[in-house]
Design a protein around this motif. Structure first.
Motif, PDB file in Angstrom:
ATOM      1  N   PHE A  43     -45.800  42.346  12.263  1.00 38.16           N
ATOM      2  CA  PHE A  43     -46.533  43.219  13.175  1.00 38.16           C
ATOM      3  C   PHE A  43     -46.251  44.698  12.934  1.00 38.16           C
ATOM      4  N   ILE A 247     -55.021  46.536  11.793  1.00 39.91           N
ATOM      5  CA  ILE A 247     -55.881  45.433  12.245  1.00 39.91           C
ATOM      6  C   ILE A 247     -56.924  45.121  11.176  1.00 39.91           C
ATOM      7  N   VAL A 289     -64.946  47.029  17.004  1.00 43.53           N
ATOM      8  CA  VAL A 289     -65.366  45.820  17.711  1.00 43.53           C
ATOM      9  C   VAL A 289     -65.863  44.797  16.685  1.00 43.53           C
ATOM     10  N   PHE A 292     -62.862  43.217  14.953  1.00 41.29           N
ATOM     11  CA  PHE A 292     -62.217  42.203  15.792  1.00 41.29           C
ATOM     12  C   PHE A 292     -63.048  40.929  15.853  1.00 41.29           C
ATOM     13  N   LEU A 295     -62.558  38.965  12.799  1.00 36.79           N
ATOM     14  CA  LEU A 295     -61.244  38.319  12.847  1.00 36.79           C
ATOM     15  C   LEU A 295     -61.298  37.069  13.720  1.00 36.79           C
ATOM     16  N   VAL A 296     -61.872  37.224  14.920  1.00 31.80           N
ATOM     17  CA  VAL A 296     -61.924  36.101  15.851  1.00 31.80           C
ATOM     18  C   VAL A 296     -62.764  34.964  15.261  1.00 31.80           C
TER      19      VAL A 296
ATOM     20  N   LEU B  88     -50.838  39.463  23.851  1.00 29.20           N
ATOM     21  CA  LEU B  88     -50.646  40.910  23.678  1.00 29.20           C
ATOM     22  C   LEU B  88     -51.804  41.705  24.268  1.00 29.20           C
ATOM     23  N   ALA B 143     -51.620  35.758  19.114  1.00 30.98           N
ATOM     24  CA  ALA B 143     -51.121  37.077  19.518  1.00 30.98           C
ATOM     25  C   ALA B 143     -52.075  38.166  19.050  1.00 30.98           C
ATOM     26  N   ILE B 144     -52.522  38.059  17.806  1.00 31.33           N
ATOM     27  CA  ILE B 144     -53.348  39.134  17.270  1.00 31.33           C
ATOM     28  C   ILE B 144     -54.758  39.081  17.856  1.00 31.33           C
ATOM     29  N   ILE B 145     -55.230  37.881  18.196  1.00 29.60           N
ATOM     30  CA  ILE B 145     -56.549  37.792  18.825  1.00 29.60           C
ATOM     31  C   ILE B 145     -56.514  38.390  20.231  1.00 29.60           C
ATOM     32  N   LEU B 147     -54.474  40.639  21.212  1.00 34.54           N
ATOM     33  CA  LEU B 147     -54.354  42.087  20.980  1.00 34.54           C
ATOM     34  C   LEU B 147     -55.731  42.704  20.775  1.00 34.54           C
ATOM     35  N   GLY B 148     -56.537  42.032  19.947  1.00 32.21           N
ATOM     36  CA  GLY B 148     -57.897  42.509  19.702  1.00 32.21           C
ATOM     37  C   GLY B 148     -58.731  42.487  20.968  1.00 32.21           C
ATOM     38  N   GLU B 151     -58.061  45.458  23.120  1.00 32.36           N
ATOM     39  CA  GLU B 151     -58.666  46.666  22.572  1.00 32.36           C
ATOM     40  C   GLU B 151     -60.182  46.649  22.755  1.00 32.36           C
ATOM     41  N   ILE B 152     -60.792  45.465  22.573  1.00 33.74           N
ATOM     42  CA  ILE B 152     -62.253  45.382  22.712  1.00 33.74           C
ATOM     43  C   ILE B 152     -62.674  45.771  24.124  1.00 33.74           C
TER      44      ILE B 152
END
Lengths: 316, 352
Positions: A43, A247, A289, A292, A295-296, B88, B143-145, B147-148, B151-152
């Motif tokens: 991280f 990220i 956005v 992310f 990523l998701v 997160l 955790a990283i999702i 976190l995202g 932020e979103i």
């Protein structure tokens, strides 16, 4: 929503996407290498990159650049930029090794659970961000323009400038060098062995501590070089620069299949292109956005990424 | 690397208190509880140089950060401490609750009490939307999702119109008076009592919940998710419940917070909030409610009391997380780790 820009500006967006992708790739490699040996997402890696950008800035300040000079000639530029890159790589590399000792080593030796290591790394990441926020006054810091950014030549709508060429040539050279290190050297073989099976690697005489420290060092050096390229291309930094870049690089690593070195490269270029085209269509504000969401979606539908093959499968 | 060995720290506040508590009678327990609760309600009147804060109004500190931290840390503890899901993006639920009250209160004139419930409901709904797909993933990805996700929510709040964009929303209505207590802008005490009451309700519900099936399921999932699944626990279902209930508490806290500060901007809901609450949970002792509440109160209090910490609080919190994980991963008040051990020969329970 403006789709016509995609057609009219295609070559320009494509070039920028590749350049941004090359910077992502160098950071994404750090995520993927550490994931390979530790099975953990580092991280704090984005903060190693952030530290590198300030190291670059520090060098230019020491050399007396104020940001108002005319761009320097190509010979002097190369010497200066190599110096900047080396200093950033040394700073980031040593910070990454220190991070491993402080945040990971003790927990790893105790056999602590993953949650502890993750929290420890997140704590380290926050410590570094906050340290630099306080040290740099939360300001935007401009990097002096070292290289003339007028277009050298044009390909369709793309203006090919010297800084983009430097980033591309440098990044591809480094990727090739990394590939040689992983495939051809003793420590590279150690990294692959630990990624494959840590316990067996220990039995085979691999010094796991050394291999892990070396992996962090490589990841840190790559992030340091990436930070020099980033500064050349974007010419500004801030204490929180690592977060969104981290990220993006992480998304790139996941997109290519985390733990897979060549996948990280492919994922980085793909993400760079996706970001450029989506911000042209939706507006720059939505870029993160989109990142992310990618990523998701990748994690949900294809967690192994585009190239599911992991680092350990790559044979000599 | 044996992880199965159970180590018991030599001095352990939790066990010391636990032994005393088990020896008390029913009446003693009631008296202890009543006194403790009464102490917390009269706390705003106990402003004195010894533990009052010099820089800011003591009752204001009691509301934020202390009260808010405690409430949110208890909510996050269900997710991180009890079920072992590293979230997160907890600030997202806080933001959803705050914006629910701000938007519904400003545009539609909805009552605060309705908005708290709606804020919790929206936070739960967001929790289901995110959790249903995301909770199938392993720890660090999750955790990283999250976190995202945090932020979103913030980026969306900046970029859409109905949240007031980057300028945020101002003039958020205060709660209507209840039991003769007026909620005034310049008096944080009623808000402190409101948070305290909510916290006590949450603790009461939590204590009932963890003694029953969900609590046992969460602990089993935290210790070993695969084994829990083999034992017939619907792991995804219980993880989702933990996530959603934690989110609901965050949403409620957000609505209360918005009603007190009266104006909110998206920048209030950045990653730092999630990390500070996580630091509270880690510092207090993951999985132990009392440790978490105590830790959150301390971490809210210290930066206000000790001036040199207030500018560097995140630096301090980050360092604290590294140090705690390395030296005392179970926090200052660890959760109960004593197990029932049976003597080989007699078959009787022996304490260890």
């Amino acid at each position: 929503m403006d789709f016509s820009i995609v057609v009219s500006e295609f070559a320009s967006l494509f070039l920028d996407g590749i350049v941004v992708g090359a910077i992502y790739a160098l950071v994404a490699l750090g995520y993927t290498l550490v994931y390979g040996v530790l099975r953990l997402i580092n991280f704090a890696h984005s903060e190693i990159f952030m530290l590198g950008t300030f190291a670059c800035l520090g060098v230019t300040m020491l050399l007396g650049y104020t940001g108002y000079e005319e761009p320097i000639g190509i010979g002097l530029f190369l010497v200066t930029f190599i110096l900047i890159t080396v200093v950033a790589a040394v700073a980031s590399g040593s910070a990454a090794m220190l991070l491993e000792v402080v945040a990971y080593r003790r927990l790893r030796r105790k056999g602590a659970n993953r949650l502890s290591s993750l929290i420890s790394a997140i704590g380290a990441s926050f410590f570094l961000v906050e340290l630099f926020r306080l040290l740099t006054d939360s300001k935007d810091w401009d990097f002096p323009r070292l290289l003339d950014k007028n277009s050298l030549f044009e390909v369709s709508s793309a203006y090919v400038t010297a800084d983009k060429l430097v980033v591309l040539i440098g990044a591809f050279g480094l990727m090739f060098a990394l590939d040689r290190i992983i495939q051809g050297t003793r420590l590279g073989r150690g990294i692959r062995a630990v990624s494959q099976d840590e316990k067996t690697a220990v039995l085979m005489g691999v010094d796991v501590d050394k291999v892990i420290a070396f992996t962090f060092l490589i990841g840190g050096v790559l992030a340091g070089v990436a930070s020099a390229f980033y500064m050349l291309f974007y010419e500004a930094t801030k204490f929180n620069v690592g977060f969104l870049l981290g990220i993006s690089a992480f998304t790139a690593a996941v997109l290519g299949g985390i733990g897979n070195i060549r996948g990280a490269l492919a994922g980085s270029f793909a993400l760079g292109l996706i970001q450029q085209f989506s911000s042209a269509i939706l507006g720059y504000n939505w870029r993160d956005v989109v990142t992310f969401l990618i990523l998701v979606l990748v994690l949900l539908f294809k967690p192994t990424g585009l190239f599911g093959e992991a680092i350990q499968r790559a044979r000599v | 690397m044996s992880t199965s060995k159970i180590s018991i720290p030599k001095f352990n506040l939790r066990d010391k208190f636990g032994d005393w508590w088990e020896g008390t009678t029913r009446n003693q327990r009631i008296i202890f509880r009543v006194l403790l609760i009464a102490f917390f309600y009269i706390l705003p009147f106990l402003d004195n140089p010894v533990f009052g804060t010099t820089e800011s109004d003591f009752s204001s500190v009691l509301f934020y950060p202390m009260g808010m931290y405690v409430l949110m840390a208890i909510g996050l503890n269900i997710v991180v401490g009890k079920s072992g899901i590293l979230d997160l993006g907890y600030v997202a639920f806080f933001a959803i609750g705050a914006y629910t009250h701000a938007i519904l209160g400003l545009s539609f004139g909805f009552n605060f009490w309705i908005n708290v419930v709606l804020g919790m409901a929206f936070a739960m709904f967001a929790g289901v939307l995110l959790g249903l797909p995301a909770l199938r993933l392993r720890g660090d990805y999750l955790a990283i999702i999250t976190l995202g996700f945090g932020e979103i929510v913030r980026i969306v709040a900046i970029n859409v119109n109905f949240t007031g964009g980057a300028a945020g929303l101002a003039g958020i209505p205060a709660p209507p008076s209840i039991f003769g207590v007026e909620f005034l802008v310049d008096d944080p005490r009623p808000y402190y009592w409101l948070v305290l009451t909510l916290t006590l309700l949450v603790i009461w519900a939590y204590m009932r919940l963890i003694k029953r099936r969900p609590g046992r399921a969460w602990e089993a999932i935290r210790e070993d998710e695969d084994v829990a699944e083999f034992m017939g626990i619907a792991t995804t279902k219980y993880k989702l419940w933990a996530f959603v209930l934690g989110g609901a508490i965050g949403g409620g806290a957000g609505a209360v917070y918005a009603s007190q500060v009266t104006s909110i901007v998206p920048e209030l809901f950045d990653l730092n909030v999630s990390i500070m609450i996580l630091a509270c949970v880690v510092f207090g002792g993951m999985g132990n409610l009392w440790g978490v509440a105590f830790g959150a109160a301390l971490l809210g209090y210290f930066p206000e009391k000790l001036r040199f910490l207030s500018d560097t609080r995140i630096l301090f919190f980050g360092l604290l997380m590294v140090v705690m994980m390395n030296i005392r991963p179970d926090g200052i008040i660890p959760r109960k780790k004593r197990e029932k051990v049976y003597d080989k020969n007699t078959g009787k329970e022996v304490s260890r």
